[in-house]
Design an enzyme around this catalytic site. Structure first.
Site, PDB file in Angstrom:
ATOM      1  N   TYR A 111       0.832  -1.204   0.000  1.00  0.00           N
ATOM      2  CA  TYR A 111       0.000   0.000   0.000  1.00  0.00           C
ATOM      3  C   TYR A 111       0.871   1.260   0.000  1.00  0.00           C
ATOM      4  CZ  TYR A 111      -3.336   3.542   1.273  1.00  0.00           C
ATOM      5  OH  TYR A 111      -4.104   4.678   1.265  1.00  0.00           O
ATOM      6  N   TRP A 113       1.135   5.729  -1.555  1.00  0.00           N
ATOM      7  CA  TRP A 113       0.798   6.773  -2.517  1.00  0.00           C
ATOM      8  C   TRP A 113       1.843   6.966  -3.593  1.00  0.00           C
ATOM      9  CZ3 TRP A 113      -2.534  11.446  -2.660  1.00  0.00           C
ATOM     10  CH2 TRP A 113      -3.790  11.190  -2.091  1.00  0.00           C
TER      11      TRP A 113
HETATM   12  N1  LIG Z   1      -1.979   7.834  12.683  1.00  0.00           N
HETATM   13  C1  LIG Z   1      -2.391   7.921  11.420  1.00  0.00           C
HETATM   14  N2  LIG Z   1      -1.828   7.145  10.479  1.00  0.00           N
HETATM   15  C2  LIG Z   1      -2.240   7.232   9.193  1.00  0.00           C
HETATM   16  C3  LIG Z   1      -3.252   8.138   8.834  1.00  0.00           C
HETATM   17  C4  LIG Z   1      -3.848   8.943   9.848  1.00  0.00           C
HETATM   18  O1  LIG Z   1      -4.756   9.744   9.595  1.00  0.00           O
HETATM   19  N3  LIG Z   1      -3.376   8.818  11.121  1.00  0.00           N
HETATM   20  N4  LIG Z   1      -3.653   8.241   7.519  1.00  0.00           N
HETATM   21  C5  LIG Z   1      -3.491   7.082   6.691  1.00  0.00           C
HETATM   22  C6  LIG Z   1      -3.713   7.409   5.280  1.00  0.00           C
HETATM   23  S1  LIG Z   1      -5.187   8.185   4.917  1.00  0.00           S
HETATM   24  C7  LIG Z   1      -2.838   7.088   4.303  1.00  0.00           C
HETATM   25  S2  LIG Z   1      -3.310   7.311   2.672  1.00  0.00           S
HETATM   26  C8  LIG Z   1      -1.534   6.472   4.610  1.00  0.00           C
HETATM   27  C9  LIG Z   1      -0.407   6.976   3.691  1.00  0.00           C
HETATM   28  O2  LIG Z   1       0.668   6.115   3.755  1.00  0.00           O
HETATM   29  P1  LIG Z   1       1.729   6.026   2.550  1.00  0.00           P
HETATM   30  O3  LIG Z   1       1.051   6.175   1.249  1.00  0.00           O
HETATM   31  O4  LIG Z   1       2.535   4.795   2.769  1.00  0.00           O
HETATM   32  O5  LIG Z   1       2.604   7.316   2.853  1.00  0.00           O
HETATM   33  P2  LIG Z   1       3.628   8.101   1.936  1.00  0.00           P
HETATM   34  O6  LIG Z   1       4.431   8.932   2.870  1.00  0.00           O
HETATM   35  O7  LIG Z   1       2.902   8.808   0.857  1.00  0.00           O
HETATM   36  O8  LIG Z   1       4.557   6.957   1.371  1.00  0.00           O
HETATM   37  C10 LIG Z   1       4.923   6.842   0.057  1.00  0.00           C
HETATM   38  C11 LIG Z   1       6.347   6.325  -0.021  1.00  0.00           C
HETATM   39  O9  LIG Z   1       6.653   6.037  -1.373  1.00  0.00           O
HETATM   40  C12 LIG Z   1       7.919   6.601  -1.727  1.00  0.00           C
HETATM   41  N5  LIG Z   1       7.864   6.886  -3.163  1.00  0.00           N
HETATM   42  C13 LIG Z   1       7.437   8.020  -3.776  1.00  0.00           C
HETATM   43  N6  LIG Z   1       7.480   7.865  -5.114  1.00  0.00           N
HETATM   44  C14 LIG Z   1       7.954   6.617  -5.347  1.00  0.00           C
HETATM   45  C15 LIG Z   1       8.215   5.872  -6.536  1.00  0.00           C
HETATM   46  O10 LIG Z   1       8.017   6.334  -7.657  1.00  0.00           O
HETATM   47  N7  LIG Z   1       8.687   4.606  -6.386  1.00  0.00           N
HETATM   48  C16 LIG Z   1       8.918   4.062  -5.160  1.00  0.00           C
HETATM   49  N8  LIG Z   1       9.377   2.812  -5.102  1.00  0.00           N
HETATM   50  N9  LIG Z   1       8.690   4.753  -4.020  1.00  0.00           N
HETATM   51  C17 LIG Z   1       8.198   6.000  -4.116  1.00  0.00           C
HETATM   52  C18 LIG Z   1       8.062   7.803  -0.847  1.00  0.00           C
HETATM   53  O11 LIG Z   1       9.442   8.130  -0.696  1.00  0.00           O
HETATM   54  C19 LIG Z   1       7.378   7.329   0.453  1.00  0.00           C
HETATM   55  O12 LIG Z   1       8.290   6.712   1.314  1.00  0.00           O
HETATM   56  O13 LIG Z   1      -1.181   6.751   5.970  1.00  0.00           O
HETATM   57  C20 LIG Z   1      -2.178   6.309   6.884  1.00  0.00           C
HETATM   58  N10 LIG Z   1      -1.675   6.434   8.233  1.00  0.00           N
HETATM   59  N1  LIG Z   2      -1.670  18.413   3.236  1.00  0.00           N
HETATM   60  C1  LIG Z   2      -2.098  17.144   3.127  1.00  0.00           C
HETATM   61  N2  LIG Z   2      -3.320  16.888   2.601  1.00  0.00           N
HETATM   62  C2  LIG Z   2      -3.760  15.611   2.504  1.00  0.00           C
HETATM   63  C3  LIG Z   2      -2.956  14.524   2.898  1.00  0.00           C
HETATM   64  C4  LIG Z   2      -1.667  14.814   3.460  1.00  0.00           C
HETATM   65  O1  LIG Z   2      -0.907  13.909   3.849  1.00  0.00           O
HETATM   66  N3  LIG Z   2      -1.285  16.127   3.542  1.00  0.00           N
HETATM   67  N4  LIG Z   2      -3.423  13.234   2.757  1.00  0.00           N
HETATM   68  C5  LIG Z   2      -4.517  12.992   1.826  1.00  0.00           C
HETATM   69  C6  LIG Z   2      -5.142  11.708   2.128  1.00  0.00           C
HETATM   70  S1  LIG Z   2      -4.293  10.284   1.725  1.00  0.00           S
HETATM   71  C7  LIG Z   2      -6.364  11.584   2.668  1.00  0.00           C
HETATM   72  S2  LIG Z   2      -7.053  10.031   2.899  1.00  0.00           S
HETATM   73  C8  LIG Z   2      -7.165  12.753   3.044  1.00  0.00           C
HETATM   74  C9  LIG Z   2      -7.750  12.559   4.432  1.00  0.00           C
HETATM   75  O2  LIG Z   2      -8.704  13.482   4.697  1.00  0.00           O
HETATM   76  P1  LIG Z   2      -9.297  13.544   6.175  1.00  0.00           P
HETATM   77  O3  LIG Z   2      -9.313  12.200   6.766  1.00  0.00           O
HETATM   78  O4  LIG Z   2     -10.574  14.250   6.091  1.00  0.00           O
HETATM   79  O5  LIG Z   2      -8.173  14.465   6.859  1.00  0.00           O
HETATM   80  P2  LIG Z   2      -7.530  14.598   8.292  1.00  0.00           P
HETATM   81  O6  LIG Z   2      -6.618  15.763   8.195  1.00  0.00           O
HETATM   82  O7  LIG Z   2      -6.968  13.322   8.781  1.00  0.00           O
HETATM   83  O8  LIG Z   2      -8.734  14.971   9.236  1.00  0.00           O
HETATM   84  C10 LIG Z   2      -9.440  16.178   9.075  1.00  0.00           C
HETATM   85  C11 LIG Z   2      -9.987  16.619  10.401  1.00  0.00           C
HETATM   86  O9  LIG Z   2     -10.899  15.694  10.942  1.00  0.00           O
HETATM   87  C12 LIG Z   2     -11.022  16.016  12.303  1.00  0.00           C
HETATM   88  N5  LIG Z   2     -11.373  14.843  13.103  1.00  0.00           N
HETATM   89  C13 LIG Z   2     -10.560  13.859  13.532  1.00  0.00           C
HETATM   90  N6  LIG Z   2     -11.256  12.961  14.257  1.00  0.00           N
HETATM   91  C14 LIG Z   2     -12.528  13.395  14.290  1.00  0.00           C
HETATM   92  C15 LIG Z   2     -13.730  12.910  14.869  1.00  0.00           C
HETATM   93  O10 LIG Z   2     -13.792  11.865  15.509  1.00  0.00           O
HETATM   94  N7  LIG Z   2     -14.857  13.655  14.651  1.00  0.00           N
HETATM   95  C16 LIG Z   2     -14.853  14.804  13.937  1.00  0.00           C
HETATM   96  N8  LIG Z   2     -16.003  15.428  13.768  1.00  0.00           N
HETATM   97  N9  LIG Z   2     -13.733  15.283  13.393  1.00  0.00           N
HETATM   98  C17 LIG Z   2     -12.596  14.590  13.555  1.00  0.00           C
HETATM   99  C18 LIG Z   2      -9.687  16.540  12.760  1.00  0.00           C
HETATM  100  O11 LIG Z   2      -9.861  17.740  13.483  1.00  0.00           O
HETATM  101  C19 LIG Z   2      -8.929  16.710  11.474  1.00  0.00           C
HETATM  102  O12 LIG Z   2      -8.221  17.922  11.393  1.00  0.00           O
HETATM  103  O13 LIG Z   2      -6.364  13.928   3.052  1.00  0.00           O
HETATM  104  C20 LIG Z   2      -5.571  14.091   1.865  1.00  0.00           C
HETATM  105  N10 LIG Z   2      -4.989  15.405   1.946  1.00  0.00           N
HETATM  106 MO   LIG Z   3      -5.320   8.482   2.651  1.00  0.00          MO
END
Ligand SMILES: Nc1nc2c(c(=O)[nH]1)N[C@H]1C(S)=C(S)[C@@H](COP(=O)(O)OP(=O)(O)OC[C@H]3O[C@@H](n4cnc5c(=O)[nH]c(N)nc54)[C@H](O)[C@@H]3O)O[C@H]1N2
Ligand SMILES: Nc1nc2c(c(=O)[nH]1)N[C@H]1C(S)=C(S)[C@@H](COP(=O)(O)OP(=O)(O)OC[C@H]3O[C@@H](n4cnc5c(=O)[nH]c(N)nc54)[C@H](O)[C@@H]3O)O[C@H]1N2
Ligand SMILES: [Mo]
Length: 769
Positions: A111, A113
């Site tokens: 998994y 991005w």
């Molecule tokens: N506590 C907590 N944990 C969370 C979340 C949260 O809200 N709270 N959010 C979750 C969510 S929504 C998501 S989507 C995940 C994201 O988790 P990831 O998608 O695993 O996070 P990234 O940091 O985007 O990791 C991408 C990695 O790919 C590498 N990379 C970039 N381009 C390339 C490429 O072309 N080739 C290769 N081989 N590598 C590349 C980058 O250097 C990086 O290390 O995290 C989750 N984890």
């Molecule tokens: N800059 C930036 N933007 C991103 C990403 C990033 O890594 N960086 N990641 C992208 C990805 S992979 C994803 S999946 C999306 C995720 O999008 P979201 O999941 O919507 O984003 P978050 O920033 O995790 O959360 C947004 C807000 O939800 C609120 N929140 C947390 N828990 C609760 C709860 O229990 N109840 C309520 N009502 N609110 C709560 C928090 O205050 C938080 O700031 O964002 C995308 N956008």
């Molecule tokens: Mo995500």
């Protein structure tokens, strides 16, 4: 001589300025109204000390090949080897594991991005390579929205993402809506991002247009700044993880006052009676009234009853973000938000109803989609096995165990070789100390990385990859009707190669090189995919040929105009003629299917379940602060944590943690101080920011700081840098989705004395040449 070249990233389009092959700076694209500051900060990371320059093999693995139960993964030194040797080792391991344990012993779920680009999709390349080689165990769903992806098809039917074309777009909301109630807010920091690329950031201006048109916004969230200041939103600081209770209280008020849309519920929904019985307390003797909800959510009873009235009287939209479902019982707030909107009366009316994920990604709510664009061709995986994406540590720790998943029983496979390409599990997974223990189980871990982040340090074989700036491609972002050219802006650092080239050479060694490459070079592939897209879209799209496209730097795609299947407007007009793809053809307020699974943690209708960790629970006596580990404003997850913009955000080198001044005062914490955030799973250092934008009882520590264990290889030691996943719980949302529940974690915070340990997150491991 300076040259200017287009750059496409998940945080938008930019212009790279290059002088004699050297990347000098990255500028915002001139026509982007709200460019992300993440872009310019990429320059310094391109050649920093953390860059992986040559293939490297973990010393212990090289010495004792192969073995299990080794504690050294994550602590060991590495030995640099030539490409020939590295590819020989990876090819040999793949062959050995497949022969000895079968193809399902290879994990290719990987998994993550990765980077923008239609051809150089890391996961696409990996899975094509592994599928042609015999197959692999896959993963299902995303860390983003697993609970939504599993529950929503039961409730409104269809593909998990099909709701995106059914929900009202921002311009329709501006034109028709009067009230938006956003559970989880509408944080503009998140709309910097759009998966796969973005020509122009439009969410900010569209939100502004709504405000200018007089739409009122309500931000139901623990953090005030989850809505932009210009929206002038009413803030309802809700106790985290209690949104379902808040919505039930609102729904109860609608029902007992007869304000609900009875006609729509009767004609277009199924099972409202069963749900109404639950609301009224028929089964458990507990009416879910506004007073009940106020006690749980910390919100005013009057605020809840007021919302019930306003949602039903006005053209309203119930919005829900993704964070609310990355939580214990995360299916419930999603399901309940649909039911609440169905009751409110605006469902299927212009600019009203229900939608999810607004502002979480720029294109969500901006455009209902774009025409399909060719990408690296997928090959069917001969291995049927998969795991729910967030069950990776469980699988490594407990092979053979069976778990529930969406009405099925799955047996967790025994994984011997883990191949990660384009993701960072030591960023994204919960309870990293547990993951570190699980990670010792497989024989071999192969990682393709550009930087020595934690996942690279925890691998056995690290293959250095070219970044998105270092290869030719074109990008088509999610729902963004635009193609952007991606010329190679600079040469790959050190000896790094593209993922494609690595797999092409491995496939060659394993005897299926031609099947993998189809005898095309990388340039030929990119041209081929572009021309495929161009001819599939035909005359009407008027895309230029590839060379002209490259010269222009990009080209618009024709926007999708619909009609989109199963819109709620058609459902309201004539449910018999336009059924939803659910068993009943209607919105399932009660799902007989989910009910038939008999899960004790996911009943047949939206239900309030007390989360395992929340401020109202017993555990809050020991750990009295709710940790909101949301998405970082300064980067994409862990990507470019070593970039200029993210580094600028650190406090004395640590990730910032935001604390309400009342909570800080009670603990003797000053603004700018380094604190220890901890619970019984782990602890980390972070730099305190005192702000009342965070409600009392809540702390915000965004994700993505590269994990920096004080004593690598020793379980449970302090993280010097501030990765919240040393604190989160590796607990599934429920037996339905098995999704991650990162947002359900309680912590305590205390000042950390001097001296402060150095942050080594961006230093490479010990490397022998
Ligand atoms: N506590 C907590 N944990 C969370 C979340 C949260 O809200 N709270 N959010 C979750 C969510 S929504 C998501 S989507 C995940 C994201 O988790 P990831 O998608 O695993 O996070 P990234 O940091 O985007 O990791 C991408 C990695 O790919 C590498 N990379 C970039 N381009 C390339 C490429 O072309 N080739 C290769 N081989 N590598 C590349 C980058 O250097 C990086 O290390 O995290 C989750 N984890
Ligand atoms: N800059 C930036 N933007 C991103 C990403 C990033 O890594 N960086 N990641 C992208 C990805 S992979 C994803 S999946 C999306 C995720 O999008 P979201 O999941 O919507 O984003 P978050 O920033 O995790 O959360 C947004 C807000 O939800 C609120 N929140 C947390 N828990 C609760 C709860 O229990 N109840 C309520 N009502 N609110 C709560 C928090 O205050 C938080 O700031 O964002 C995308 N956008
Ligand atoms: Mo995500």
């Amino acid at each position: 001589m300076e040259r200017r070249m287009p750059v496409a990233t998940h945080w938008g389009s930019f212009v790279a300025v290059v002088d004699s092959g050297r990347l000098v700076r990255i500028e915002p694209a001139p026509d982007d109204p709200a460019p992300s500051p993440i872009g310019p900060g990429m320059v310094t990371a391109a050649d920093d000390a953390a860059r992986v320059l040559r293939p490297a093999v973990r010393k212990g693995w090289l010495d004792g090949l192969p073995r299990t139960g080794d504690r050294a993964r994550g602590a060991d030194a590495f030995v640099e080897v030539g490409w020939d040797e590295a590819l020989g080792l990876v090819g040999g391991e793949l062959r050995r594991v497949r022969e000895r344990y079968g193809d399902a012993a290879v994990f290719g779920g990987s998994y993550g991005w990765a980077s923008a680009g239609a051809f150089h999709s890391a996961q696409g390349q990996l899975q094509r390579f592994l599928a042609l080689g015999g197959g692999y165990t896959d993963s299902r769903n995303t860390y983003s929205t697993a609970a939504l992806e599993v529950v929503l098809p039961h409730v409104i039917g269809g593909h998990p993402w099909s709701y995106q074309s059914r929900m009202p777009m921002w311009d329709e909301i501006a034109e028709h809506a009067e009230l938006v109630v956003a559970f989880g807010g509408l944080a503009l920091k998140n709309s910097q991002i759009n998966p796969g690329g973005l020509a122009r950031h439009r969410t900010r201006d569209l939100q502004r247009r709504c405000r200018d048109a007089g739409v009122r916004f309500v931000n139901v969230s623990p953090i005030r700044s989850d809505t932009a200041d210009f929206l002038d939103a009413e803030w309802l600081p809700v106790v985290p993880n209690t949104d379902t209770a808040a919505m039930l209280g609102i729904a109860h008020t609608m029902l007992v006052n007869g304000w609900h849309d009875e006609d729509f519920l009767r004609r277009c929904c199924t099972g409202f009676d069963r749900f109404a019985d639950y609301l009224l307390g028929g089964a458990d003797g507990v009416p879910k009234d506004a007073a009940w909800a106020a006690r749980i959510t910390g919100l005013d009873r009057a605020a809840l009853t007021g919302l019930a009235r306003r949602l039903t009287e006005r053209r309203s939209v119930v919005m829900v973000n993704y964070a609310v479902q990355r939580a214990d019982h995360g299916e419930q707030p999603i399901w309940m938000s649909v039911v609440l909107a169905a009751m409110a009366g605006s469902m299927g009316r212009p600019g009203g109803g229900w939608g999810a994920g607004y502002a979480t990604m720029d294109a969500t709510g901006v455009a209902p989609g774009r025409p399909p664009v060719a990408s690296v061709p997928a090959v069917p995986n001969p291995v049927p096995d998969f795991i729910p994406v967030a069950r990776i540590a469980d699988t490594l720790l407990h092979p053979g165990r069976t778990i529930d998943y969406d009405g099925r029983r799955l047996t967790l496979p025994e994984l011997r070789l883990v191949y990660w390409c384009g993701g960072n599990p030591f960023h994204h997974h919960q309870d990293l100390h547990r993951l570190a223990r699980a990670w010792q189980a497989p024989d071999t871990v192969v990682v393709h990385e550009a930087w020595w982040n934690t996942s690279a340090k925890f691998a056995d074989i690290v293959l250095p990859v070219a970044t998105g700036l270092e290869r030719e491609d074109f990008a088509a972002g999610f729902s963004d009707p635009h193609l952007t050219a991606m010329p190679k802006v600079r040469e790959p650092a050190g000896e790094s190669r593209t993922d494609h080239r690595i797999f092409a050479e491995l496939a060659e060694r394993l005897g299926y090189g031609t099947e993998f490459t189809e005898s095309r070079t990388e340039s030929e592939w990119v041209r081929h995919l572009y021309e495929q897209t161009r001819s599939a879209l035909g005359e009407a799209a008027a895309l230029p040929d590839y060379d002209e496209f490259r010269r222009r730097g990009g080209a618009p795609l024709p926007p999708l105009t619909g009609p989109f299947p199963g819109g709620f407007a058609e459902l309201r007009a004539d449910p018999a003629a336009h059924p939803l793809p659910t068993p009943s053809g209607r919105i399932e307020v009660f799902s007989a299917e989910i009910d038939s699974f008999g899960y004790d943690d996911c009943a047949g209708h939206p239900t309030w379940y007390e989360p395992a960790e929340w401020l109202g629970g017993e555990r809050a006596g020991r750990f009295p602060l709710h940790l909101v580990s949301n998405q970082p404003a300064s980067r994409l997850h862990s990507q470019y944590d070593n970039g200029g913009h993210s580094l600028d955000s650190k406090i004395r080198g640590r990730e910032p943690v935001t604390i309400n001044p009342l909570d800080a005062a009670a603990r003797g914490i000053a603004d700018g101080a380094v604190v220890r955030v901890f619970n019984d799973r782990g602890g980390c250092l972070a730099g305190a920011i005192l702000s009342d934008e965070v409600m009392p009882g809540v702390v915000r520590l965004s994700t993505g700081a590269w994990w920096d264990p004080d004593q690598p290889g020793l379980s449970g030691t302090l993280d010097r840098h501030g990765n919240p996943n040393v604190l989160t719980a590796d607990r599934p949302c429920s037996r339905l989705s098995q999704g991650p529940s990162a947002l359900s974690a309680l912590v305590e915070v205390e000042p950390h004395g001097e001296p402060l340990p150095d942050v080594r997150a961006f230093a490479p491991p010990e490397i022998e040449r």
